[in-house]
Enzyme design. Structure first.
Site, short mmCIF file in Angstrom:
data_model
loop_
_atom_site.label_atom_id
_atom_site.label_comp_id
_atom_site.label_asym_id
_atom_site.label_seq_id
_atom_site.Cartn_x
_atom_site.Cartn_y
_atom_site.Cartn_z
N ASN A 32 9.54 8.45 39.73
CA ASN A 32 9.52 9.70 38.65
C ASN A 32 10.93 10.04 37.90
OD1 ASN A 32 10.65 11.97 39.83
ND2 ASN A 32 9.23 11.74 41.45
N ASP A 75 7.95 10.60 50.91
CA ASP A 75 7.12 11.70 50.06
C ASP A 75 5.77 12.44 50.70
OD1 ASP A 75 8.71 11.41 47.87
OD2 ASP A 75 7.76 10.17 46.85
N ARG A 149 -0.51 9.42 36.59
CA ARG A 149 -0.65 8.68 37.85
C ARG A 149 -2.10 8.33 38.09
NH1 ARG A 149 3.33 9.66 41.50
NH2 ARG A 149 5.39 9.50 40.57
N HIS A 178 2.57 14.68 37.22
CA HIS A 178 1.51 15.49 37.94
C HIS A 178 1.01 16.69 37.08
CE1 HIS A 178 1.99 13.11 41.86
NE2 HIS A 178 1.09 12.59 41.19
N CYS A 274 3.80 20.90 45.24
CA CYS A 274 3.66 19.77 45.60
C CYS A 274 3.62 19.69 47.03
CB CYS A 274 4.88 19.03 45.05
SG CYS A 274 4.62 18.67 43.19
N ASN A 528 6.37 0.06 -15.66
CA ASN A 528 6.92 0.17 -17.00
C ASN A 528 8.22 -0.78 -17.31
OD1 ASN A 528 6.46 1.39 -19.81
ND2 ASN A 528 8.38 2.58 -19.15
N ASP A 607 9.91 5.77 -18.96
CA ASP A 607 10.45 6.12 -20.38
C ASP A 607 9.52 5.49 -21.08
OD1 ASP A 607 12.66 7.37 -19.60
OD2 ASP A 607 13.64 5.44 -19.18
N SER A 639 9.97 -4.87 -5.39
CA SER A 639 9.41 -3.55 -6.12
C SER A 639 8.62 -2.87 -5.08
CB SER A 639 8.65 -3.72 -7.30
OG SER A 639 8.02 -2.45 -7.42
N ASP A 660 13.08 -8.80 -0.66
CA ASP A 660 13.82 -7.57 -0.81
C ASP A 660 15.03 -7.49 -0.41
OD1 ASP A 660 12.51 -4.70 -2.07
OD2 ASP A 660 14.46 -4.55 -0.96
N ASP A 683 18.95 -11.52 -2.09
CA ASP A 683 19.22 -10.81 -3.48
C ASP A 683 17.82 -11.68 -4.21
OD1 ASP A 683 20.70 -9.89 -5.76
OD2 ASP A 683 20.18 -11.95 -6.28
P1 NAD Z 1 11.15 0.61 -5.90
O1 NAD Z 1 12.03 1.45 -5.21
O2 NAD Z 1 9.78 0.73 -5.74
O3 NAD Z 1 11.84 -1.08 -5.65
C1 NAD Z 1 12.92 -1.50 -5.84
C2 NAD Z 1 13.17 -2.25 -4.62
O4 NAD Z 1 14.10 -3.39 -4.96
C3 NAD Z 1 13.91 -1.86 -3.49
O5 NAD Z 1 12.97 -1.89 -2.45
C4 NAD Z 1 15.22 -2.39 -3.54
O6 NAD Z 1 15.53 -2.67 -1.95
C5 NAD Z 1 14.86 -3.67 -4.04
N1 NAD Z 1 16.26 -4.44 -4.68
C6 NAD Z 1 17.16 -3.57 -5.07
N2 NAD Z 1 18.04 -4.52 -5.58
C7 NAD Z 1 17.87 -5.60 -5.13
C8 NAD Z 1 18.26 -7.07 -5.45
N3 NAD Z 1 19.52 -7.35 -5.68
N4 NAD Z 1 17.51 -8.05 -4.67
C9 NAD Z 1 16.52 -7.83 -4.06
N5 NAD Z 1 15.90 -6.54 -3.84
C10 NAD Z 1 16.44 -5.53 -4.50
O7 NAD Z 1 11.50 0.75 -7.45
P2 NAD Z 1 10.92 0.27 -8.78
O8 NAD Z 1 9.86 -0.87 -8.31
O9 NAD Z 1 12.07 -0.62 -9.29
O10 NAD Z 1 10.52 1.33 -9.61
C11 NAD Z 1 9.80 2.16 -9.16
C12 NAD Z 1 8.90 2.87 -10.29
O11 NAD Z 1 9.66 3.47 -11.35
C13 NAD Z 1 7.99 1.59 -11.23
O12 NAD Z 1 6.81 1.94 -11.64
C14 NAD Z 1 9.34 1.44 -12.30
O13 NAD Z 1 8.38 0.77 -13.20
C15 NAD Z 1 9.51 2.64 -12.80
N6 NAD Z 1 10.71 2.89 -13.45
C16 NAD Z 1 10.83 3.19 -14.59
C17 NAD Z 1 11.90 2.83 -15.36
C18 NAD Z 1 11.88 3.24 -17.01
O14 NAD Z 1 10.77 3.50 -17.50
N7 NAD Z 1 12.93 3.18 -17.82
C19 NAD Z 1 12.97 2.73 -15.04
C20 NAD Z 1 13.09 2.23 -13.84
C21 NAD Z 1 12.06 2.41 -12.69
#
Ligand code: NAD
Length: 700
Positions: A32, A75, A149, A178, A274, A528, A607, A639, A660, A683
């Site tokens: 223990n 013990d 135990r 225990h 004990c 977006n 946006d 993403s 990622d 990347d």
């Molecule tokens: P997220 O955080 O979900 O994913 C981004 C991913 O990319 C992360 O996991 C990061 O580790 C990875 N990453 C970064 N650089 C990298 C590289 N060089 N190589 C490989 N991987 C890399 O973010 P998201 O998907 O970018 O966005 C989240 C939400 O926000 C989405 O819905 C997106 O459309 C929105 N968004 C909108 C606007 C806009 O409207 N202007 C701008 C940015 C994000």
């Protein structure tokens, strides 16, 4: 062993305790956390003096009987673990640690020579006597521990032998290994205990049995002083030490508190309680054997060892508050042979068992054939709300047993519930449930298929296992992914790409555009941003105001992405912008030109948004799900948000490739219990350029 009674002269109407002199006491091994670092560190002379003081104190208020100490059993001094004595019957201990097992025969002989009726717990169980089974002060029930135990499965046995209710509680802190190290029944229905040594379920059980006024919870300081490891006899409580506050509290409920230094024994993890075992415990005559411990048999088959499925099943049971015994195990003799195991799973009550069984069904376990009930069905009483005990689905193909037949569950996905109607079963999201739907609940009549041996060749299987490639291995990984993609492409399979805007920032859209043109993308899912940035690049040569050719910020460039959104809105849609000649290049241009469907799911940071971006997230989820249907491979490219969303609606069978730069994101994405995923930490621009090369797509 001899029985020496009444070292201090017979005292009628007082309790009788068993003690064992510390002649051979010491810390000789570690079983223990208290023993850790204390081997050979007991001051024998001090220990004898502390033990004599305890004996002296106790003998002034109770009778003491002695067991004879044996060499090599340090013990044995902790007689609380000799067994559990009640009404002149005893269940002798079956120690879980081999170091203490030789004590069993010696204590059994002592009980025999003292006239007790002897009971032995079944051989396969562990039971550590009065250390883990504490009689309520008024004898109404036994508080019994498991998780450390003593086996949970011994609790129903105790209930039957002593014809009494046994309440099961689980120990979760190895320092309180225990029950008597952290929990003490007191006169007048009081209990004193350290709540954090027990799991949440057990705390709830204690609260349901003992009113707030009668619960004396102690803090960690008192717990570590072994304040709960006290002997109570009459109105005297004898312990090592406690805080002035706790002593005062105990006095306020009518107890006389006697403190006596037992530090040498604490080095071995024991204190006053004990060192003693109450021999004359009594329970009221009119009582019944009750234990809510429930047990069910399950079998698991597959690559139980290679895929660590067996350890995951076992961990799942233990972490969920249950216990198991492997009753059969057959290991595959060769690499490709499957193993099988049969387990008896126990939990402190039926509801906990149902939840546990559901968890391990999700890992592929099932009731043995021939012993299966139909799946339990419960009616939905409120739109969008499942019955409490619903089974939540995984990505794996599932069957449920209805009217004696196993039927396939359609529309398999993660985190859904199973609705049965007219002999058919399907996965449904909570929000789609309608009043009157019949939902599968509990843990009976459900099984999942994990198809572990789809890839006969181990190297290939290894590649597809959820392993994360290091940078050095990226090229090899890309090579293999390209090979797999070519095979899917050749047989007319389906590719879905989920991509974030980083794809645009890293200048990788030409590679994706080329993949679209060559039939390697059948649907694109994103948010977006990917569309906004791709179109900004097409219109202005910038991505978020940065010129992608030279990597420099353009004066006033930030306006570009809003201007891009504005242009698309003016054209009515992305499709409209392409068809009217506003957008003439880029990923979305290629998607529209090649008639490849895409879905853009909205988010709070968007946006615009672009006209196609679905700000109704339920609609977005539905559109994603319909595009994912039938996918052979899903490429998840930088993403997190959209990849996780897409992953949740993907059934097992689709190959997931997750790219990622952040290893934690890869782990999250690939850790869905899917054997068919590969994560590449790199990347995304580099990845796509290498992939386009391996697929022999020449990128202009
Ligand atoms: P997220 O955080 O979900 O994913 C981004 C991913 O990319 C992360 O996991 C990061 O580790 C990875 N990453 C970064 N650089 C990298 C590289 N060089 N190589 C490989 N991987 C890399 O973010 P998201 O998907 O970018 O966005 C989240 C939400 O926000 C989405 O819905 C997106 O459309 C929105 N968004 C909108 C606007 C806009 O409207 N202007 C701008 C940015 C994000």
């Amino acid at each position: 062993m001899t029985r020496k009674t009444n070292v201090s002269g017979e005292k009628p109407d007082t309790d009788r305790f068993l003690m064992c002199p510390p002649n051979h006491f010491g810390v000789n091994y570690v079983i223990n956390p208290w023993m850790e670092g204390n081997i050979g560190r007991v001051n024998r002379r001090e220990a004898v003096s502390q033990w004599n003081n305890l004996r002296y104190l106790l003998s002034s208020v109770a009778n003491i009987e002695m067991a004879t100490p044996a060499p090599g059993l340090p013990d044995m001094v902790f007689t609380a673990n000799a067994g559990l004595a009640l009404d002149n019957e005893v269940v002798v201990s079956r120690f879980s640690t081999i170091e203490r097992q030789p004590e069993e025969a010696l204590f059994r002989r002592w009980f025999e020579s003292s006239g007790y009726m002897i009971h032995h717990a079944p051989e396969e169980l562990h039971f550590e006597g009065g250390g883990d089974a504490l009689l309520d002060f008024d004898g109404r029930w036994i508080w019994a521990a498991y998780g450390s135990r003593t086996s949970l499965e011994s609790h129903p046995y105790l209930a039957t032998i002593f014809n009494i209710e046994v309440i099961s509680v689980r120990l979760v802190d190895p320092r309180f290994y225990h029950l008597d190290t952290c929990f003490l029944p007191l006169p007048d229905g009081y209990v004193m205990y350290y709540p954090d040594a027990l799991d949440t379920y057990s705390n709830r059980v204690i609260q349901s049995r003992v009113s707030l006024q009668k619960r004396i919870t102690i803090n960690i300081d008192d717990a570590l002083l072994f304040a709960a490891n006290a002997v109570v006899t009459g109105d005297t409580i004898i312990m090592n030490k406690c805080s002035a506050r706790l002593a005062e509290k105990l006095r306020s409920i009518g107890l006389t508190v006697a403190q006596t230094e037992l530090s040498e024994f604490i080095k071995a993890g024991g204190s006053a309680k004990c060192l003693t075992l109450k021999l004359n415990q009594k329970a009221p005559e009119n009582r019944n054997a009750i234990s809510s411990v429930s047990r069910r048999r399950v079998v698991a088959e597959g690559q139980l060892i290679d895929s660590q499925l067996m350890s995951r099943i076992c961990d799942s049971i233990v972490n969920g508050g249950g216990s198991f015994q492997v009753t059969k195990m057959q290991l595959g003799q060769r690499r490709n042979e499957l193993s099988s195991a049969q387990l008896d799973v126990s939990a402190p009550d039926n509801d906990t068992l149902d939840i546990l069984i559901q968890k391990i069904i999700r890992l592929g376990a099932a009731a043995p054939s021939g012993e299966t009930e139909n799946a339990a069905l419960e009616k939905v009483t409120q739109d969008g709300v499942a019955p409490g005990n619903f089974y939540s689905t995984t990505i794996y193909a599932t069957q449920v047993r209805v009217n004696g037949d196993w039927i396939d569950v359609a529309d398999q996905r993660m985190d859904g519930v199973v609705v049965v109607s007219g002999g058919a079963a399907r996965c449904s999201l909570l929000r789609d449930l309608k009043k009157g739907d019949m939902v599968v609940t509990g843990g009976e009549g459900i099984r999942t298929m994990r198809a572990p041996a789809r890839y006969g060749d181990h190297e290939q299987f290894g590649f597809m296992a959820s392993s994360i490639s290091s940078e050095r291995r990226v090229e090899i990984a890309v090579d293999k992914i390209a090979w797999e993609m070519n095979r899917i492409h050749a047989r007319g399979g389906r590719f879905v790409v989920v991509a974030g805007p980083v794809v645009v920032h890293t200048g990788a859209t030409p590679y994706l555009a080329k993949m679209v043109r060559n039939g390697y993308i059948n649907a694109l899912l994103g948010g977006n941003a990917i569309a906004v940035h791709d179109i900004e690049l097409a219109l202005f040569g910038t991505s978020l105001g940065v010129n992608l050719k030279n990597g420099k910020s353009v004066e006033g460039g930030h306006r570009n992405h809003i201007a891009a959104i504005n242009s698309v809105r003016k054209a009515g849609s992305i499709k409209g912008a392409v068809e009217s000649g506003v957008v003439t290049s880029g990923l979305f241009y290629e998607l529209v030109k090649n008639g490849i469907p895409f879905s853009l799911a909205g988010s709070i940071r968007d946006d615009g948004p672009l006209p196609e971006t679905r700000m109704d997230l339920i609609e977005a989820q539905e559109e994603y799900a319909s595009l994912i249907k039938g996918a052979d491979m899903i490429l998840m490219l930088s993403s997190m948000l959209h990849s996780i969303g897409a992953g949740n609606m993907t059934p097992a069978g689709a190959r997931l490739v997750c790219v990622d730069i952040n290893p934690a994101v890869i782990t999250k994405l690939t850790d869905r219990g899917s054997l068919e995923s590969v994560g590449v930490v790199t990347d995304v621009g580099l990845f796509l350029s290498m992939l386009a090369g391996k697929l022999n797509l020449d990128v202009a």
